[in-house]
Design an enzyme around this catalytic site. Sequence first.
Site, PDB file in Angstrom:
ATOM      1  CD  GLU A 161      37.320  44.457  46.584  1.00  0.00           C
ATOM      2  OE1 GLU A 161      38.421  45.015  46.715  1.00  0.00           O
ATOM      3  OE2 GLU A 161      37.049  43.370  47.107  1.00  0.00           O
ATOM      4  CD  GLU A 356      36.814  39.785  44.165  1.00  0.00           C
ATOM      5  OE1 GLU A 356      37.695  39.855  45.045  1.00  0.00           O
ATOM      6  OE2 GLU A 356      36.743  40.558  43.204  1.00  0.00           O
TER       7      GLU A 356
HETATM    8  C1  NOJ Z   1      39.551  41.993  45.812  1.00  0.00           C
HETATM    9  C2  NOJ Z   1      39.816  42.325  44.392  1.00  0.00           C
HETATM   10  O1  NOJ Z   1      38.622  42.499  43.696  1.00  0.00           O
HETATM   11  C3  NOJ Z   1      40.744  41.356  43.682  1.00  0.00           C
HETATM   12  O2  NOJ Z   1      41.199  41.970  42.535  1.00  0.00           O
HETATM   13  C4  NOJ Z   1      41.840  40.940  44.627  1.00  0.00           C
HETATM   14  O3  NOJ Z   1      42.823  40.175  43.991  1.00  0.00           O
HETATM   15  C5  NOJ Z   1      41.233  40.176  45.767  1.00  0.00           C
HETATM   16  N1  NOJ Z   1      40.303  41.029  46.480  1.00  0.00           N
HETATM   17  C6  NOJ Z   1      42.226  39.649  46.797  1.00  0.00           C
HETATM   18  O4  NOJ Z   1      42.871  40.710  47.391  1.00  0.00           O
END
Ligand code: NOJ
Length: 445
Positions: A161, A356
């Site tokens: 991200e 994710e």
């Molecule tokens: C994206 C992130 O990569 C992760 O670290 C985070 O906990 C989750 N989304 C949920 O917000």
Amino acid sequence: MFSKDFIFGVATASYQIEGSIDKDGKCESIWDSFTKVKGNILDGSDGSKVCDSYLKYKDDVKILKELGVNSYRFSIAWTRVINEKNELNQKGLDYYINLCKELLKNNIKPLVTLYHWDMPKWLDDLGGFLNDDICDYFAHYTDIVTKGLLGLVDNYITINEPQCIMQLGHRVCAHAPGIKYTDKEMLKAIHNLLKCHGKAVSVIRRNVPNSKIGFAPCARPMCPSDREDELLEKKCYEKFFECKNDYEFPNTVSIYSDPVFLGDYPKSYYEEFKDILPNITKEDLKLISQPLDYIYQNFYTGNYYSLDKDNNLVKDEFYFGYPEGNIDWLQVVPEALYYGPKYLYERYKKPIIISENGFCNNDVVSIDGKVHDPERTDYIRRYVSELEMVSKLIPIKGYYYWSLFDNFEWNSGLKKRFGLVYVDYRDGKRIKKDSFEEIKKIFLK
Ligand code: NOJ
């Protein structure tokens, strides 16, 4: 039905689950220092204990085995593996070697994220992503990790991200290091981050035979409210790839993924930022755009759009009565797992893995000692059915649920729970939620 070799996994990240932040020579990360500042974390918590995975990794693997996943995505803490003199810290690396061995013993393939936001504090003090040498530091770290895990790991994600690193870390400043950049600095930092990615790809390819590599940005797709309307879908697609769309620079897709997959920033980037462009050379673009094996992408949410009477795109401020996540940015938009991958494939033409996708709930332990989370199961079912639908059109190779456990949700602290496994942070007890069993029915049917 997904293909037979479909990857079904769950994801975590070092700072969010490991705890033991000062064990075995680990040095300070930007999150260790950021969490010390009063007011930075909603509930005042930090990552010093969390799920205790540094000490309990064997238990983690048992749970993964029981879940039936064939892959586990986790990240390496740069601060465990490299000390403040920029040298290898073998004890820290050993933790990951042991974890990988345990995974492989149980037929679970490791997918390693090299950078999931926990930069060494000493490197941030040298300028972080504004320091032109950052790519060499990242390449050195990647070299040490890939050699150390040789024969154990061949699947790597370079950076997780990047949009959040920049937007939350340097714009909104809700995340570490919380240092605000100007637009000009932002563009330079993004360019350096992409060069870090590129250098890491070269190192992985050199060190790891048969490596599979990706980059894991996030996105919030524009989804057409009317699925039959082709013009609407076309306009949603175009907006999704604008370098300054509704989600604004530096939070969009094309600024990061165009250079990586198409070899250059979008045309609109050069127009929009013509007065503040960083120094971009042909060699940089070549480095950044070395071929990758997959598009990894994190998708949680999206927005619906329609056309007004003049065929202009307008955002619909309504949702369809789905369960609501208890974190402000997570509106339930299952079509995100249809249109997101579809748009990405149309533009970049590579197989896609969802790195994710997950739901944040106000989970509690009920009187029967269990955690009932039908909303999470509902979310997974709806999203995965969209993914299945799109997999008939384009190659979808895998899905990682975020997250195995409840964990440290960055500036939101410990109260925001995304896990399939509930963690009681008082004594570290883990309780499998109902969704733990339900997700098996979806993927292992
Ligand atoms: C994206 C992130 O990569 C992760 O670290 C985070 O906990 C989750 N989304 C949920 O917000």
